[in-house]
Structures are given as C-alpha cells and as structure tokens.
Design a protein around this motif. Sequence first.
Motif, PDB file in Angstrom:
ATOM      1  N   UNK A   1     -11.496  -2.540   2.856  1.00 19.11           N
ATOM      2  CA  UNK A   1     -12.826  -2.318   2.478  1.00 19.11           C
ATOM      3  C   UNK A   1     -12.898  -0.889   2.697  1.00 19.11           C
ATOM      4  N   UNK A   2     -13.189  -0.197   1.735  1.00 24.67           N
ATOM      5  CA  UNK A   2     -13.017   1.337   1.575  1.00 24.67           C
ATOM      6  C   UNK A   2     -13.778   1.714   0.389  1.00 24.67           C
ATOM      7  N   UNK A   3     -13.816   3.177   0.233  1.00 28.94           N
ATOM      8  CA  UNK A   3     -14.542   3.663  -0.847  1.00 28.94           C
ATOM      9  C   UNK A   3     -13.200   4.297  -1.759  1.00 28.94           C
ATOM     10  N   UNK A   4     -13.762   4.545  -3.280  1.00 29.05           N
ATOM     11  CA  UNK A   4     -12.750   4.718  -4.231  1.00 29.05           C
ATOM     12  C   UNK A   4     -12.549   6.390  -4.494  1.00 29.05           C
ATOM     13  N   UNK A   5     -11.459   6.904  -4.755  1.00 27.77           N
ATOM     14  CA  UNK A   5     -11.104   8.143  -4.764  1.00 27.77           C
ATOM     15  C   UNK A   5     -10.829   8.348  -6.258  1.00 27.77           C
ATOM     16  N   UNK A   6     -11.597   8.920  -7.036  1.00 30.13           N
ATOM     17  CA  UNK A   6     -11.306   9.386  -8.481  1.00 30.13           C
ATOM     18  C   UNK A   6     -10.122  10.236  -8.668  1.00 30.13           C
TER      19      UNK A   6
ATOM     20  N   UNK B   1      -5.750  10.001  -4.736  1.00 31.95           N
ATOM     21  CA  UNK B   1      -5.017  10.238  -3.633  1.00 31.95           C
ATOM     22  C   UNK B   1      -5.182   9.599  -2.278  1.00 31.95           C
ATOM     23  N   UNK B   2      -6.509   9.264  -2.217  1.00 27.76           N
ATOM     24  CA  UNK B   2      -6.774   8.571  -0.886  1.00 27.76           C
ATOM     25  C   UNK B   2      -7.795   7.085  -1.229  1.00 27.76           C
ATOM     26  N   UNK B   3      -8.355   6.753  -0.351  1.00 28.47           N
ATOM     27  CA  UNK B   3      -9.295   5.798  -0.359  1.00 28.47           C
ATOM     28  C   UNK B   3      -8.679   4.487  -0.979  1.00 28.47           C
ATOM     29  N   UNK B   4      -9.477   3.621  -1.798  1.00 24.33           N
ATOM     30  CA  UNK B   4      -8.918   2.436  -2.183  1.00 24.33           C
ATOM     31  C   UNK B   4      -7.523   2.491  -3.104  1.00 24.33           C
TER      32      UNK B   4
ATOM     33  N   UNK C   1      -8.094  -3.922   6.177  1.00 22.00           N
ATOM     34  CA  UNK C   1      -8.033  -2.538   6.522  1.00 22.00           C
ATOM     35  C   UNK C   1      -9.288  -1.984   6.056  1.00 22.00           C
ATOM     36  N   UNK C   2      -9.956  -1.107   7.128  1.00 19.00           N
ATOM     37  CA  UNK C   2     -11.411  -0.715   6.612  1.00 19.00           C
ATOM     38  C   UNK C   2     -11.311   0.989   6.475  1.00 19.00           C
ATOM     39  N   UNK C   3     -11.778   1.454   5.469  1.00 19.75           N
ATOM     40  CA  UNK C   3     -11.846   2.938   5.538  1.00 19.75           C
ATOM     41  C   UNK C   3     -13.053   3.611   5.311  1.00 19.75           C
ATOM     42  N   UNK C   4     -13.559   4.368   4.405  1.00  9.87           N
ATOM     43  CA  UNK C   4     -14.857   4.722   4.159  1.00  9.87           C
ATOM     44  C   UNK C   4     -15.808   3.703   4.107  1.00  9.87           C
ATOM     45  N   UNK C   5     -16.901   3.809   4.731  1.00  7.75           N
ATOM     46  CA  UNK C   5     -17.760   2.601   4.601  1.00  7.75           C
ATOM     47  C   UNK C   5     -19.258   2.699   3.958  1.00  7.75           C
ATOM     48  N   UNK C   6     -19.544   4.111   3.864  1.00  9.53           N
ATOM     49  CA  UNK C   6     -20.867   4.440   2.760  1.00  9.53           C
ATOM     50  C   UNK C   6     -22.154   4.260   3.589  1.00  9.53           C
TER      51      UNK C   6
ATOM     52  N   UNK D   1      -3.545  10.750   3.906  1.00 13.71           N
ATOM     53  CA  UNK D   1      -2.603  10.180   4.934  1.00 13.71           C
ATOM     54  C   UNK D   1      -3.014   9.349   5.895  1.00 13.71           C
ATOM     55  N   UNK D   2      -4.449   9.434   6.308  1.00 14.76           N
ATOM     56  CA  UNK D   2      -4.893   8.488   7.235  1.00 14.76           C
ATOM     57  C   UNK D   2      -4.955   6.949   6.519  1.00 14.76           C
ATOM     58  N   UNK D   3      -5.639   7.039   5.321  1.00 19.02           N
ATOM     59  CA  UNK D   3      -5.914   5.999   4.374  1.00 19.02           C
ATOM     60  C   UNK D   3      -4.308   4.942   4.380  1.00 19.02           C
ATOM     61  N   UNK D   4      -3.246   5.860   4.169  1.00 17.69           N
ATOM     62  CA  UNK D   4      -1.904   5.522   3.940  1.00 17.69           C
ATOM     63  C   UNK D   4      -1.404   5.041   5.320  1.00 17.69           C
ATOM     64  N   UNK D   5      -1.505   5.592   6.263  1.00 14.98           N
ATOM     65  CA  UNK D   5      -1.050   4.894   7.583  1.00 14.98           C
ATOM     66  C   UNK D   5      -1.601   3.758   8.131  1.00 14.98           C
ATOM     67  N   UNK D   6      -3.156   3.732   7.720  1.00 11.87           N
ATOM     68  CA  UNK D   6      -3.857   2.314   8.206  1.00 11.87           C
ATOM     69  C   UNK D   6      -3.438   1.261   7.450  1.00 11.87           C
TER      70      UNK D   6
END
Length: 270
Positions: free
Chosen positions: A9-14, A17-20, A77-82, A210-215
């Motif tokens: 559950x996260x945001x998309x990174x166009x 590199x990060x996010x979904x 895994x939860x990341x950017x919520x919005x 890095x944070x997205x990847x680790x989580x």
Amino acid sequence: MKPPRILIIAGSDSGGGAGIQADIKTVTMLGGHPMTAIAALTAQNTLGVEGVLPVSADFVLKQIDMVASDIGVDAVKIGMIGSPDTAQAVAERLEAMEGVPIVFDPVMVASSGAVLADEATIAAFERLTAAATVVTPNLPELEVLSGMSATSLDEMEVAARALAERTGTTVLAKGGHLRGPALTDMLVEPSGKVSRWHGERIDTPHTHGTGCTLASAIATVLGRGRALKDAVWTGRDYTRAALLAAPGYGAGHGPMGHALGVVPFEEIHR
C-alpha cells in the motif's frame, strides 16, 4: 513452496526509484508475489517531486479488498499514504487482518526534500503505527512520531523506546541521517529489548528508495514466516547490495540497482 503474497500500500514514483516501483522490484527479487493498492500518484524524477495526486480512500480500500478476498495476503508493506482519510481507512482494514505481519514505512519527505505527507496525514500515522508489526522511521520521521530529538545514537534510542512503548509496536530506527563513516540501525521492542546493526556507510548520491526497499524486503521475509530479526538482516543486506549496484541514472538522488547488476532470465535461459 509458493511465493509469499505481499500486499503493498504505497504511492507510485514515476521515476521508478522509490514507492510502488521499488517495492515491486524488491519483493520480486526476494521471491515474493507483489500485489498493490496505490494510494497516490506522483510526478517526479531524481531532482524532485513536481506533483502529487492522492487516490480516494474508498478506491484504496477497493484495491485491498479485491486482492485480499481472492489471492490472499501473507504480509503487508505500507509506504506513502496520500491523505489522513486513507490512513484511517487503511488502519481499520489492517486491524481486521489478524496474524498478518505489517511493515509500516512512515513516508513523510522524499530524498529530494519534497513533502509527501501533510500534518493531518502524519497525525493519522499513530493508528497505522499501532496496527503495525514494525515501523521503520528514519531519524527525521522518528522525531516527528516520537515528539523527541534524535540527533545522536543515544537520543535515537530514547526516542525509539518512547515510540515503541507508547504504540506497542516494534521500532526499527534507521540511523542514516547521523554523520560519520559508520551507520547504525536499531530495533527497539515494546519490552525495551534493543538489537543493533552496524555497517560502513556507502558513499553514493543514488539513495532514492532505500526506505521503501528495506521495508518491502522485511515484509517479504516476514511473509515467509521468518522472525523479525532475520527479516531485518536480509532487508539490510539486500538494500546495501542494491545501493552498491546503483546504475547512476539522473542528476539528483538516483535509483538503486534492485536487479543487482544481473539479468537472471538470460542467465537461466542462455
């Protein structure tokens, strides 16, 4: 053995590199099956975020319910919520998923410095933190969540202890924002038990995700039924390997090398 089913559950990174995008690559590389509930869209590259478009809470829940009711979930895994509404709605859904490990990466600011969560959304993080198995803040995020300073290892431990005790959730405090050639992360349990990991700092500007990847790596290992400490070991090792394999794209904070410089399909089917 079937791959563990990881709901992201996260945001998309166009920029990829990060996010979904980072989550999907990480879960796949660690042998899991990634599923997604996209909570926000972003227009960004290695230099910054130019726009954020939150997805409605109802539609985020619909994505969660569709995959959970059919495919099943072994870890989340939860990341950017919005938005705060989405944070509260997701917390309520996850509280009903008994026995499913949940990794919450409380994304507030991108590597470029762009704000990805407003004050109301951050305020709603308390419930998500309490619902999680482990929360993985960097030091600025730890300061916000704990309400305490974290500018040294000692302060970092005190703040993580306070957050773990208040929420009943284990805290993986990441020490990357502290200065010096070494980097220390610490896992602080509500019981007060502390485990530490030390490593040499990797000198690279390509740290986006890095944070997205680790989580996501931690969630994948937990989805296999392994212990949290094992998941942290594997997650840190994979994240460091991906940092070292960064392709060097972009003029800012570039993406990591999630594929670790290999082309596995070609290697297997040559």
